[in-house]
Design a protein around this motif. Structure first.
Motif, mmCIF file in Angstrom:
data_model
loop_
_atom_site.group_PDB
_atom_site.id
_atom_site.type_symbol
_atom_site.label_atom_id
_atom_site.label_comp_id
_atom_site.label_asym_id
_atom_site.label_seq_id
_atom_site.Cartn_x
_atom_site.Cartn_y
_atom_site.Cartn_z
ATOM 1 N N PRO A 86 0.840 -1.196 0.000
ATOM 2 C CA PRO A 86 0.000 0.000 0.000
ATOM 3 C C PRO A 86 0.877 1.248 0.000
ATOM 4 O O PRO A 86 1.986 1.245 0.536
ATOM 5 N N ILE A 87 0.384 2.293 -0.627
ATOM 6 C CA ILE A 87 1.101 3.567 -0.679
ATOM 7 C C ILE A 87 0.475 4.506 0.346
ATOM 8 O O ILE A 87 -0.742 4.705 0.379
ATOM 9 N N PHE A 88 1.303 5.070 1.200
ATOM 10 C CA PHE A 88 0.868 6.101 2.136
ATOM 11 C C PHE A 88 1.553 7.406 1.743
ATOM 12 O O PHE A 88 2.772 7.447 1.602
ATOM 13 N N TRP A 89 0.751 8.452 1.583
ATOM 14 C CA TRP A 89 1.327 9.753 1.243
ATOM 15 C C TRP A 89 0.981 10.753 2.339
ATOM 16 O O TRP A 89 -0.146 10.821 2.831
ATOM 17 N N CYS A 90 1.976 11.518 2.729
ATOM 18 C CA CYS A 90 1.743 12.697 3.560
ATOM 19 C C CYS A 90 2.863 13.678 3.260
ATOM 20 O O CYS A 90 3.869 13.337 2.631
ATOM 21 N N ASP A 91 2.693 14.906 3.676
ATOM 22 C CA ASP A 91 3.672 15.954 3.424
ATOM 23 C C ASP A 91 3.684 16.863 4.649
ATOM 24 O O ASP A 91 2.618 17.307 5.102
ATOM 25 N N ARG A 111 4.692 8.237 12.069
ATOM 26 C CA ARG A 111 4.718 9.338 11.095
ATOM 27 C C ARG A 111 5.798 10.357 11.450
ATOM 28 O O ARG A 111 6.350 11.019 10.569
ATOM 29 N N GLN A 112 6.107 10.463 12.733
ATOM 30 C CA GLN A 112 7.163 11.365 13.173
ATOM 31 C C GLN A 112 8.551 10.760 12.981
ATOM 32 O O GLN A 112 9.556 11.425 13.255
ATOM 33 N N GLY A 113 8.603 9.512 12.515
ATOM 34 C CA GLY A 113 9.874 8.879 12.215
ATOM 35 C C GLY A 113 10.479 8.077 13.346
ATOM 36 O O GLY A 113 11.624 7.639 13.247
ATOM 37 N N LEU A 114 9.736 7.842 14.425
ATOM 38 C CA LEU A 114 10.279 7.071 15.533
ATOM 39 C C LEU A 114 10.469 5.609 15.128
ATOM 40 O O LEU A 114 9.708 5.083 14.318
ATOM 41 N N PRO A 115 11.463 4.939 15.685
ATOM 42 C CA PRO A 115 11.633 3.498 15.438
ATOM 43 C C PRO A 115 10.392 2.730 15.887
ATOM 44 O O PRO A 115 9.698 3.153 16.825
ATOM 45 N N ILE A 116 10.148 1.595 15.249
ATOM 46 C CA ILE A 116 8.945 0.826 15.546
ATOM 47 C C ILE A 116 8.905 0.404 17.007
ATOM 48 O O ILE A 116 7.864 0.497 17.668
ATOM 49 N N THR A 162 5.403 7.372 5.243
ATOM 50 C CA THR A 162 4.882 8.621 5.789
ATOM 51 C C THR A 162 5.922 9.466 6.473
ATOM 52 O O THR A 162 5.797 10.679 6.578
ATOM 53 N N SER A 163 7.003 8.844 6.960
ATOM 54 C CA SER A 163 8.004 9.631 7.682
ATOM 55 C C SER A 163 9.026 10.280 6.743
ATOM 56 O O SER A 163 9.822 11.097 7.165
ATOM 57 N N SER A 164 8.968 9.919 5.448
ATOM 58 C CA SER A 164 9.959 10.449 4.518
ATOM 59 C C SER A 164 9.408 11.482 3.560
ATOM 60 O O SER A 164 10.117 12.366 3.104
ATOM 61 N N VAL A 165 8.094 11.405 3.229
ATOM 62 C CA VAL A 165 7.541 12.327 2.251
ATOM 63 C C VAL A 165 7.532 13.742 2.791
ATOM 64 O O VAL A 165 7.056 14.007 3.886
ATOM 65 N N GLY A 166 8.095 14.645 2.017
ATOM 66 C CA GLY A 166 8.120 16.042 2.415
ATOM 67 C C GLY A 166 9.184 16.408 3.416
ATOM 68 O O GLY A 166 9.346 17.562 3.773
#
Length: 282
Positions: A7-12, A235-240, A274-278
């Motif tokens: 699945p593709i997740f997009w956010c900016d 989404r904030q980029g924290l490790p799982i 989500t943590s990489s887009v934008g």
């Protein structure tokens, strides 16, 4: 055998009030009943599926739209393993409330649920697909994405604004207070006895009344809130592993299993996109 696309997740980061999900093969995703804090808009782009929403089952086909109010329990699933695909847009409720108020569709800037659950409107469907293409296009300017988003939602809201708001679910005060308590303490290790003491009622009444009010048992509601918190952390980029702990899960495997059951994607699939887009533009 051809591998099923993720699945593709997009956010900016420049558009923090929206998130988009694109699934090419819905046979690989099965949802347990769940809810979102955001208002959600979905489009079936191929095939067909079921849509269970507040006690009613709808049969959806390509070209149909679904509109999901914040915190309304729902799920969408394939029919007899038939291929289907879809788009889903998540819109921050406070941002959408302000837009509706600016459009004179709300007397005050306070959220009101929308009565419309499904739409068969070729123009709005095509517009949603074009909006998704715009958001997913890395070469489109920020202003173009903002313009398209506001313009499309303005047209959609005008289409459904005439329908009266659904009658609000009558929530007993102590059950509403308990839900607010669970929102604040969703990462705590809680027991049914403690919740009964908090609400001042018996276990049987508590579970029955809570399900009637929110569509979920207190435990399912708590887990749903934990997954929503986990999504924010990822989404904030924290490790799982850190996101799992912060969201109230005792171990990472439990978080991963639950996340996939409610989000129909793995934490890694969600976090990676989500943590990489934008991020480079922020």
């Amino acid at each position: 055998m051809t591998a099923t696309p993720d699945p593709i997740f997009w956010c900016d980061a420049r558009l923090p009030h929206v998130e988009l999900r694109k699934v090419a093969d819905g046979r690989q995703v099965c949802y347990a009943p769940h809810s979102h804090r955001e208002w959600s808009l979905g489009a079936i782009t191929a095939g067909c599926s079921t849509f269970d929403y507040r006690g009613q089952r709808h049969y959806m086909k390509a070209g149909d739209l679904v509109l999901i109010n914040p915190d309304w329990v729902h799920n969408c699933n394939p029919i007899d393993n038939q291929p289907w695909s879809y788009l889903m847009l998540y819109v921050d409720t406070h941002w959408l409330t302000r837009l509706r108020h600016d459009l004179d569709q709300l007397p005050t800037p306070a959220w009101q649920d929308l009565a419309t659950a499904t739409l068969d409107d070729p123009g709005l469907y095509q517009g949603f697909c074009e909006l998704a293409d715009t958001l997913l296009d890395p070469d489109r300017e920020l202003l173009a994405k903002q313009d398209r988003l506001v313009d499309y939602l303005t047209h959609l809201l005008a289409r459904v604004a005439a329908a009266p708001s659904p009658a609000p679910v009558k929530v007993p005060p102590r059950i509403g207070e308990l839900a607010a308590y669970l929102d604040q303490h969703c990462t705590d290790d809680l027991s049914l006895d403690a919740l009964c003491q908090q609400a001042g009622c018996s276990p049987g009444y508590l579970i029955r009344a809570f399900r009637q009010a929110f569509g979920l048992t207190p435990h399912a509601y708590l887990v749903n809130r934990r997954i929503q918190l986990g999504r924010q952390q990822l989404r904030q980029g924290l490790p799982i592993a850190e996101a799992a702990l912060n969201a109230g899960f005792s171990d990472q495997p439990h978080f991963q299993r639950t996340f996939k059951r409610l989000v129909a994607a793995t934490p890694n699939q969600y976090r990676r996109q989500t943590s990489s887009v934008g991020a480079s533009d922020s």
